[in-house]
Motif scaffolding. Structure first.
Motif, PDB file in Angstrom:
ATOM      1  N   LYS A 179       0.844  -1.051   0.011  1.00 24.00           N
ATOM      2  CA  LYS A 179       0.124  -0.167  -0.019  1.00 24.00           C
ATOM      3  C   LYS A 179       0.890   1.165   0.165  1.00 24.00           C
ATOM      4  N   GLU A 180       2.027   1.200   0.844  1.00 26.04           N
ATOM      5  CA  GLU A 180       2.787   2.258   0.729  1.00 26.04           C
ATOM      6  C   GLU A 180       3.506   2.532  -0.646  1.00 26.04           C
ATOM      7  N   LEU A 181       3.907   1.541  -1.402  1.00 27.70           N
ATOM      8  CA  LEU A 181       4.462   1.414  -2.637  1.00 27.70           C
ATOM      9  C   LEU A 181       3.429   2.064  -3.518  1.00 27.70           C
ATOM     10  N   ASP A 182       2.102   1.498  -3.628  1.00 31.80           N
ATOM     11  CA  ASP A 182       0.932   2.148  -4.301  1.00 31.80           C
ATOM     12  C   ASP A 182       1.051   3.731  -4.114  1.00 31.80           C
ATOM     13  N   LEU A 183       0.892   4.295  -3.163  1.00 31.29           N
ATOM     14  CA  LEU A 183       1.063   5.574  -2.925  1.00 31.29           C
ATOM     15  C   LEU A 183       2.022   6.317  -3.257  1.00 31.29           C
ATOM     16  N   ALA A 184       3.140   5.580  -3.029  1.00 29.45           N
ATOM     17  CA  ALA A 184       4.461   6.390  -3.805  1.00 29.45           C
ATOM     18  C   ALA A 184       4.326   6.539  -5.256  1.00 29.45           C
ATOM     19  N   ASP A 185       3.883   5.427  -5.786  1.00 32.48           N
ATOM     20  CA  ASP A 185       3.697   5.340  -7.310  1.00 32.48           C
ATOM     21  C   ASP A 185       2.645   6.524  -7.677  1.00 32.48           C
ATOM     22  N   ALA A 186       1.366   6.791  -6.770  1.00 33.76           N
ATOM     23  CA  ALA A 186       0.621   7.584  -7.322  1.00 33.76           C
ATOM     24  C   ALA A 186       1.093   9.096  -7.029  1.00 33.76           C
ATOM     25  N   LEU A 187       2.094   9.174  -6.075  1.00 34.92           N
ATOM     26  CA  LEU A 187       2.550  10.545  -5.908  1.00 34.92           C
ATOM     27  C   LEU A 187       3.514  10.983  -7.224  1.00 34.92           C
ATOM     28  N   MET A 188       4.285   9.760  -7.547  1.00 33.69           N
ATOM     29  CA  MET A 188       4.998  10.016  -8.450  1.00 33.69           C
ATOM     30  C   MET A 188       4.312  10.356  -9.776  1.00 33.69           C
ATOM     31  N   ASP A 189       3.322   9.731 -10.226  1.00 33.17           N
ATOM     32  CA  ASP A 189       2.386   9.899 -11.259  1.00 33.17           C
ATOM     33  C   ASP A 189       1.888  11.217 -10.959  1.00 33.17           C
ATOM     34  N   THR A 190       1.434  11.760 -10.129  1.00 36.72           N
ATOM     35  CA  THR A 190       0.641  13.045  -9.780  1.00 36.72           C
ATOM     36  C   THR A 190       1.546  14.184  -9.979  1.00 36.72           C
ATOM     37  N   LEU A 191       2.951  14.077  -9.396  1.00 37.08           N
ATOM     38  CA  LEU A 191       3.841  15.069  -9.750  1.00 37.08           C
ATOM     39  C   LEU A 191       4.413  15.150 -11.204  1.00 37.08           C
ATOM     40  N   GLY A 192       4.322  13.910 -11.931  1.00 36.34           N
ATOM     41  CA  GLY A 192       4.516  14.106 -13.390  1.00 36.34           C
ATOM     42  C   GLY A 192       5.945  14.459 -13.841  1.00 36.34           C
ATOM     43  N   GLY A 193       6.301  14.843 -14.971  1.00 34.65           N
ATOM     44  CA  GLY A 193       7.387  15.051 -15.610  1.00 34.65           C
ATOM     45  C   GLY A 193       7.845  16.671 -15.278  1.00 34.65           C
ATOM     46  N   VAL A 194       8.819  17.061 -15.725  1.00 33.84           N
ATOM     47  CA  VAL A 194       9.289  18.583 -15.653  1.00 33.84           C
ATOM     48  C   VAL A 194      10.337  18.870 -16.691  1.00 33.84           C
ATOM     49  N   ASP A 195      10.196  19.836 -17.366  1.00 34.69           N
ATOM     50  CA  ASP A 195      11.024  20.579 -18.529  1.00 34.69           C
ATOM     51  C   ASP A 195      12.168  20.871 -17.563  1.00 34.69           C
ATOM     52  N   LEU A 196      13.151  20.277 -17.526  1.00 36.32           N
ATOM     53  CA  LEU A 196      14.419  20.878 -16.990  1.00 36.32           C
ATOM     54  C   LEU A 196      14.910  22.130 -17.293  1.00 36.32           C
ATOM     55  N   ASP A 197      14.470  22.879 -18.523  1.00 36.50           N
ATOM     56  CA  ASP A 197      15.032  23.966 -18.926  1.00 36.50           C
ATOM     57  C   ASP A 197      14.337  25.270 -18.004  1.00 36.50           C
ATOM     58  N   THR A 198      13.145  24.864 -17.497  1.00 34.30           N
ATOM     59  CA  THR A 198      12.220  25.562 -16.774  1.00 34.30           C
ATOM     60  C   THR A 198      12.986  25.940 -15.228  1.00 34.30           C
ATOM     61  N   LEU A 199      13.873  25.016 -14.792  1.00 36.48           N
ATOM     62  CA  LEU A 199      14.342  24.977 -13.509  1.00 36.48           C
ATOM     63  C   LEU A 199      15.612  25.954 -13.348  1.00 36.48           C
ATOM     64  N   HIS A 200      15.553  26.695 -12.333  1.00 33.03           N
ATOM     65  CA  HIS A 200      16.797  27.597 -12.498  1.00 33.03           C
ATOM     66  C   HIS A 200      16.940  27.810 -10.353  1.00 33.03           C
ATOM     67  N   ASP A 201      18.118  28.522 -10.435  1.00 35.01           N
ATOM     68  CA  ASP A 201      18.835  28.535  -9.220  1.00 35.01           C
ATOM     69  C   ASP A 201      18.227  29.544  -8.265  1.00 35.01           C
ATOM     70  N   ASP A 202      17.196  29.271  -7.553  1.00 29.17           N
ATOM     71  CA  ASP A 202      16.531  30.172  -6.423  1.00 29.17           C
ATOM     72  C   ASP A 202      17.504  30.887  -5.482  1.00 29.17           C
ATOM     73  N   TYR A 203      18.371  29.982  -4.882  1.00 32.32           N
ATOM     74  CA  TYR A 203      19.257  30.532  -3.961  1.00 32.32           C
ATOM     75  C   TYR A 203      20.064  31.754  -4.762  1.00 32.32           C
TER      76      TYR A 203
END
Length: 380
Positions: A187-211
């Motif tokens: 059940k914990e693995l299923d929830l972890a999979d659901a969290l991964m699917d919900t967060l989805g992917g990301v375009d690395l070009d949109t990431l930047h150094d906030d600090y």
């Protein structure tokens, strides 16, 4: 980009003259050390221990220190004279699938550029061969005083090389892994999979150094004599006591975040009605819920039932008295029109529902009297 090394790629019997350039650059903000009392710069000076004097860079060489502290001088000429084929050559030793290279081994990245027109043809040949084979080249090269391992691959239309650590430079993970006694439920693995699917992917070009951006804002504010930007409120942290609850909360928060970004199902928009029409529509829609509306509905049902009874009585009377058929029909139609009109008035407006109900009751009495009279005449 500035070339930091000139040499050649050795590809079997093919030699490709190339220039080596750094493929990455650092955008980190560097600071100077100062004396807190007066703000003076703190500098590091290179001093000879024997003479206790500062020396210039041109007077500094290399030496190897043995265990007993003895220093063995090593010159650049000594290193250049080493019998190594990789002194000025990137020597390809094998072609392997990319997944054979452990990302832990990857170090600095470089771009390789063809050095001169004669190098263009063999350079393109190697580039296209790497593309078609879907493999990377493993090579050995010497840079900054030591031999290194490298991986050549194609980036766009350029051959790039990643410096690799030697296998014996990668530390073992035996002392880092958690205890073997920890188990994870399905059940914990299923929830972890659901969290991964919900967060989805990301375009690395949109990431930047906030600090880095925050540090730049701080420097700008101090330079202009303004107050430093306020620190953001810390997120609610703490120890995770219930892993399942934390995973469920994370999935819910991720879904809400996706919805706020326009990627999920949002709430429907409510558009207000025009001012001139809102009152009548609301009255018409809310009228059936009021007591008057219920009376109007029941009255309409009773009126319909009495109309049916009147028609039945009329038909019976018509069979016995054909001569009075037209009179009975006229009376029945009058009662039906009166009843229908009162019902329509009742459903038309909520404000006149009670008056319409009274009129309907009066109409019923009149219709009932006329129908009774018609029955008596018919039976006579």
């Amino acid at each position: 980009m500035r070339s930091i090394w000139n040499g050649a790629i050795s590809f079997g019997l093919v030699s490709i003259p190339i220039k080596l350039m750094n493929a990455t650059e650092s955008h980190s903000i560097s600071f100077r050390q100062i004396h807190l009392d007066d703000g003076g710069r703190i500098r590091y000076r290179k001093v000879c221990e024997l003479e206790d004097t500062e020396v210039e860079t041109s007077e500094i060489g290399k030496a190897y220190e043995e265990a007993d502290g003895t220093l063995i001088p090593i010159t650049d000429e000594d290193l250049a004279a080493l019998p190594l084929p990789t002194a000025r050559t990137i020597e390809i030793v094998a072609f392997v699938p990319a997944d054979r290279i452990d990302p832990l081994q990857m170090d600095t990245a470089y771009y390789l550029s063809a050095n001169g027109v004669p190098a263009t043809k063999p350079y393109v040949l190697l580039r296209e061969a790497l593309k078609r084979s879907n493999k990377v080249a493993v090579a050995k090269f010497a840079l900054r005083g030591r031999e290194r391992l490298g991986m050549l691959r194609v980036v766009d239309d350029v051959i790039a090389m990643h410096g690799l650590l030697w296998p014996d430079e990668i530390r073992a993970t035996d002392d880092v892994a958690p205890d073997d006694g920890v188990t994870v439920r399905d059940k914990e693995l299923d929830l972890a999979d659901a969290l991964m699917d919900t967060l989805g992917g990301v375009d690395l070009d949109t990431l930047h150094d906030d600090y880095r951006e925050a540090v730049e804002e701080l420097i700008t504010a101090k330079a202009e004599g303004h107050e430093a930007p306020a620190a953001p409120a810390e997120k609610d942290g703490g120890k995770v006591l219930d892993l399942m609850a934390a995973l469920e909360k994370s999935v819910s928060a991720a879904k809400q975040s996706r919805g706020a970004d326009g990627e999920g199902d949002g709430d429907a928009e409510v558009h207000p009605l025009p001012a001139g029409r809102s009152g009548s529509r609301r009255s018409a829609r809310t009228a059936p819920k009021e007591a008057g509306g219920k009376k109007s509905t029941s009255t309409s049902k009773k009126t319909t039932a009495k109309k049916t009874a009147a028609k039945t009585a009329t038909k019976t009377a018509a069979k016995k008295t054909p001569a009075r058929k037209s009179t009975t029909k006229s009376t029945t139609k009058t009662a039906a029109k009166t009843s229908t009109g009162s019902s329509a008035k009742s459903s038309g407006s909520s404000t006149g529902s009670r008056t319409a109900a009274k009129k309907t009751a009066a109409a019923k009495k009149t219709s009932a009297k006329k129908t009774t009279a018609a029955r008596k005449k018919a039976s006579a």
